[in-house]
Design a protein around this motif. Structure first.
Motif, PDB file in Angstrom:
ATOM      1  N   ARG A  54       0.890  -1.098   0.210  1.00 65.22           N
ATOM      2  CA  ARG A  54      -0.039  -0.179   0.219  1.00 65.22           C
ATOM      3  C   ARG A  54       0.777   1.623  -0.190  1.00 65.22           C
ATOM      4  NH1 ARG A  54      -5.117  -1.126   4.470  1.00 65.22           N
ATOM      5  NH2 ARG A  54      -6.419  -2.540   3.336  1.00 65.22           N
ATOM      6  N   LYS A  55       1.754   1.219   0.923  1.00 69.09           N
ATOM      7  CA  LYS A  55       2.768   2.330   1.061  1.00 69.09           C
ATOM      8  C   LYS A  55       4.452   2.242   0.573  1.00 69.09           C
ATOM      9  CE  LYS A  55       2.319   2.831   5.832  1.00 69.09           C
ATOM     10  NZ  LYS A  55       1.264   4.035   7.046  1.00 69.09           N
ATOM     11  N   LEU A  56       5.047   3.398   0.854  1.00 69.74           N
ATOM     12  CA  LEU A  56       6.314   3.056   0.894  1.00 69.74           C
ATOM     13  C   LEU A  56       6.360   4.123   2.145  1.00 69.74           C
ATOM     14  CD1 LEU A  56       7.823   4.439  -2.348  1.00 69.74           C
ATOM     15  CD2 LEU A  56       7.837   2.037  -0.957  1.00 69.74           C
ATOM     16  N   SER A  57       6.952   3.896   3.204  1.00 70.02           N
ATOM     17  CA  SER A  57       7.469   4.314   4.160  1.00 70.02           C
ATOM     18  C   SER A  57       9.782   4.900   4.650  1.00 70.02           C
ATOM     19  CB  SER A  57       7.401   4.218   5.499  1.00 70.02           C
ATOM     20  OG  SER A  57       7.566   2.538   6.043  1.00 70.02           O
ATOM     21  N   LEU A  58       9.612   5.271   5.054  1.00 71.47           N
ATOM     22  CA  LEU A  58      11.226   6.046   5.394  1.00 71.47           C
ATOM     23  C   LEU A  58      11.781   5.982   7.181  1.00 71.47           C
ATOM     24  CD1 LEU A  58      11.868   9.642   4.392  1.00 71.47           C
ATOM     25  CD2 LEU A  58      13.018   7.446   3.379  1.00 71.47           C
ATOM     26  N   SER A  59      12.750   4.575   6.342  1.00 72.28           N
ATOM     27  CA  SER A  59      13.543   4.188   7.708  1.00 72.28           C
ATOM     28  C   SER A  59      14.327   4.831   8.161  1.00 72.28           C
ATOM     29  CB  SER A  59      14.357   3.091   7.044  1.00 72.28           C
ATOM     30  OG  SER A  59      15.542   3.451   6.733  1.00 72.28           O
ATOM     31  N   GLU A  60      14.866   4.788   9.541  1.00 72.39           N
ATOM     32  CA  GLU A  60      15.672   6.261  10.014  1.00 72.39           C
ATOM     33  C   GLU A  60      16.821   6.355   9.349  1.00 72.39           C
ATOM     34  OE1 GLU A  60      17.645   6.707  14.196  1.00 72.39           O
ATOM     35  OE2 GLU A  60      16.805   5.197  14.678  1.00 72.39           O
ATOM     36  N   GLU A  61      17.259   5.691   8.985  1.00 72.34           N
ATOM     37  CA  GLU A  61      18.827   5.974   7.677  1.00 72.34           C
ATOM     38  C   GLU A  61      18.441   6.694   6.740  1.00 72.34           C
ATOM     39  OE1 GLU A  61      17.569   3.122   9.388  1.00 72.34           O
ATOM     40  OE2 GLU A  61      19.632   2.482  10.431  1.00 72.34           O
ATOM     41  N   GLY A  62      16.610   6.614   6.248  1.00 74.34           N
ATOM     42  CA  GLY A  62      16.329   6.854   5.123  1.00 74.34           C
ATOM     43  C   GLY A  62      16.105   8.154   5.961  1.00 74.34           C
ATOM     44  N   SER A  63      15.955   8.589   5.900  1.00 74.70           N
ATOM     45  CA  SER A  63      15.437   9.820   6.633  1.00 74.70           C
ATOM     46  C   SER A  63      16.094  10.289   7.289  1.00 74.70           C
ATOM     47  CB  SER A  63      14.131   9.906   8.306  1.00 74.70           C
ATOM     48  OG  SER A  63      13.923  11.069   8.139  1.00 74.70           O
ATOM     49  N   GLN A  64      17.361  10.229   7.594  1.00 71.72           N
ATOM     50  CA  GLN A  64      18.715  11.031   7.375  1.00 71.72           C
ATOM     51  C   GLN A  64      19.120  10.968   6.232  1.00 71.72           C
ATOM     52  OE1 GLN A  64      20.918   8.704  10.014  1.00 71.72           O
ATOM     53  NE2 GLN A  64      20.242   9.010  12.194  1.00 71.72           N
ATOM     54  N   PHE A  65      19.705  10.412   5.117  1.00 73.56           N
ATOM     55  CA  PHE A  65      19.665  10.845   4.084  1.00 73.56           C
ATOM     56  C   PHE A  65      19.353  11.510   2.837  1.00 73.56           C
ATOM     57  CE2 PHE A  65      20.800   8.830   0.000  1.00 73.56           C
ATOM     58  CZ  PHE A  65      22.224   9.279   0.339  1.00 73.56           C
ATOM     59  N   TYR A  66      17.651  11.642   3.445  1.00 69.77           N
ATOM     60  CA  TYR A  66      17.121  11.995   2.337  1.00 69.77           C
ATOM     61  C   TYR A  66      17.568  13.380   3.009  1.00 69.77           C
ATOM     62  CZ  TYR A  66      12.344  14.468   1.111  1.00 69.77           C
ATOM     63  OH  TYR A  66      11.865  15.238  -0.077  1.00 69.77           O
ATOM     64  N   ASN A  67      17.634  14.066   3.759  1.00 72.93           N
ATOM     65  CA  ASN A  67      17.414  14.965   4.280  1.00 72.93           C
ATOM     66  C   ASN A  67      18.706  15.822   3.559  1.00 72.93           C
ATOM     67  OD1 ASN A  67      15.469  15.881   6.134  1.00 72.93           O
ATOM     68  ND2 ASN A  67      16.641  14.411   7.611  1.00 72.93           N
ATOM     69  N   HIS A  68      20.370  14.772   3.690  1.00 73.54           N
ATOM     70  CA  HIS A  68      21.178  15.710   3.212  1.00 73.54           C
ATOM     71  C   HIS A  68      21.202  15.459   1.706  1.00 73.54           C
ATOM     72  CE1 HIS A  68      23.986  14.747   6.168  1.00 73.54           C
ATOM     73  NE2 HIS A  68      23.552  13.462   6.898  1.00 73.54           N
ATOM     74  N   CYS A  69      20.184  14.433   0.878  1.00 73.57           N
ATOM     75  CA  CYS A  69      19.686  14.801  -0.462  1.00 73.57           C
ATOM     76  C   CYS A  69      19.268  16.096  -0.738  1.00 73.57           C
ATOM     77  CB  CYS A  69      18.886  13.125  -1.114  1.00 73.57           C
ATOM     78  SG  CYS A  69      19.593  11.676  -1.150  1.00 73.57           S
TER      79      CYS A  69
END
Length: 299
Positions: A54-69
């Motif tokens: 149904r959906k995608l969700s960010l892991s903790e590492e994914g959230s941190q990496f997304y901020n850098h992106c």
């Protein structure tokens, strides 16, 4: 492996919320987008996204990496925009604030010449010496006279100046000339209300100590024109940056007083928000002011 391309793909997936929407936005196939994210996770050795039907969700590492992106993508876009902008005439709006004393002493003429050179830049000039929250007020640049307080703002020195006491020769003939700062308490002092020193005029003693005289008089105004005109009409003694009086001192209409007690030197500065992506038009204005104010006292 193009890490920037993988970061961009990952960012679009996060922003759109699905591989399908990201694929449509990027003009790629869903399977290719999914493979790109998987390659990125393999390269980083970390799971960035949790996938369900149904959906995608960010892991903790994914959230941190997304901020850098996001930061990297913004920097890349800013670099691109700046390069494209460098090939064209600077344009856009600049909101700035500065004391009226600077406008009437010559900086107003400098701003007019700036607009003649850069006609596509729109200036909104707010004549005020009050310290504003530049970000909240939507102000791009503030010009200030005096020592700067600690703040999160960036600053650039534009020119040096010194505060001085002045009066018309006719006033001195009638009321006498103060021999020391304390003598000002027996004179009518005209207070420029837009200045930080309106509640006390600073001086430097022979030993180098800074002392303050709490002057008083029958006129307090944030209108620099009124203060100067009152001095020219022999109504009292004034205190302000030397560039405000330079013309009249040179013409003999005003006379500097207490020069041996001159206040500590200070400067004219440009303040602007701490932002790596300072618009090119604002940088051009700051550099223009520095070139034309330094050593000119606003003339």
């Amino acid at each position: 492996m193009n890490i920037l391309m993988l970061m961009e793909t990952f960012s679009v997936v996060v922003e759109t919320g699905s591989f399908t929407a990201a694929a449509e936005k990027l003009g790629l196939s869903k399977s290719f987008v999914s493979k790109q994210v998987s390659l990125l996770e393999q390269d980083l050795g970390a799971r960035l996204l949790y996938r369900t039907t149904r959906k995608l969700s960010l892991s903790e590492e994914g959230s941190q990496f997304y901020n850098h992106c996001q930061l990297i993508m913004q920097e890349a876009e800013s670099a691109r925009a700046e390069l494209l902008d460098s090939h064209s005439s600077p344009k856009g709006k600049i909101r700035m604030t500065l004391p009226q004393s600077l406008i009437i002493s010559g900086l107003g003429v400098i701003l007019i010449r700036f607009q003649q050179r850069y006609p596509d830049i729109e200036l909104e000039v707010i004549a005020s010496g009050r310290v504003e929250d530049l970000v909240e007020s939507g102000i791009d640049i503030a010009i200030r006279v005096g020592q700067l307080e600690d703040s999160s703002l960036m600053s650039k020195r534009l020119a040096d100046c010194r505060f001085q006491v002045v009066a018309a020769p006719q006033y001195i003939e009638r009321f006498g000339e103060p021999a020391q700062p304390a003598d000002l308490l027996n004179h009518n002092c005209l207070i420029y209300g837009d200045s930080k020193v309106n509640k006390g005029w600073p001086f430097r003693s022979f030993s180098g100590e800074v002392l303050t005289v709490k002057t008083k008089g029958n006129l307090i105004s944030n209108d620099g024109h009124l203060i100067v005109e009152s001095m020219l009409n022999s109504l009292g003694i004034g205190f302000g940056p030397d560039f405000l009086f330079a013309r009249y001192v040179a013409e003999g209409k005003l006379k500097p007083l207490l020069e041996e007690y001159s206040s500590p030197p200070t400067m004219i500065s440009a303040l602007y928000p701490m932002n790596r992506n300072l618009p090119r038009r604002v940088r051009i204005l700051i550099d223009y002011l520095a070139d034309h104010l330094d050593g000119s006292n606003g003339e």
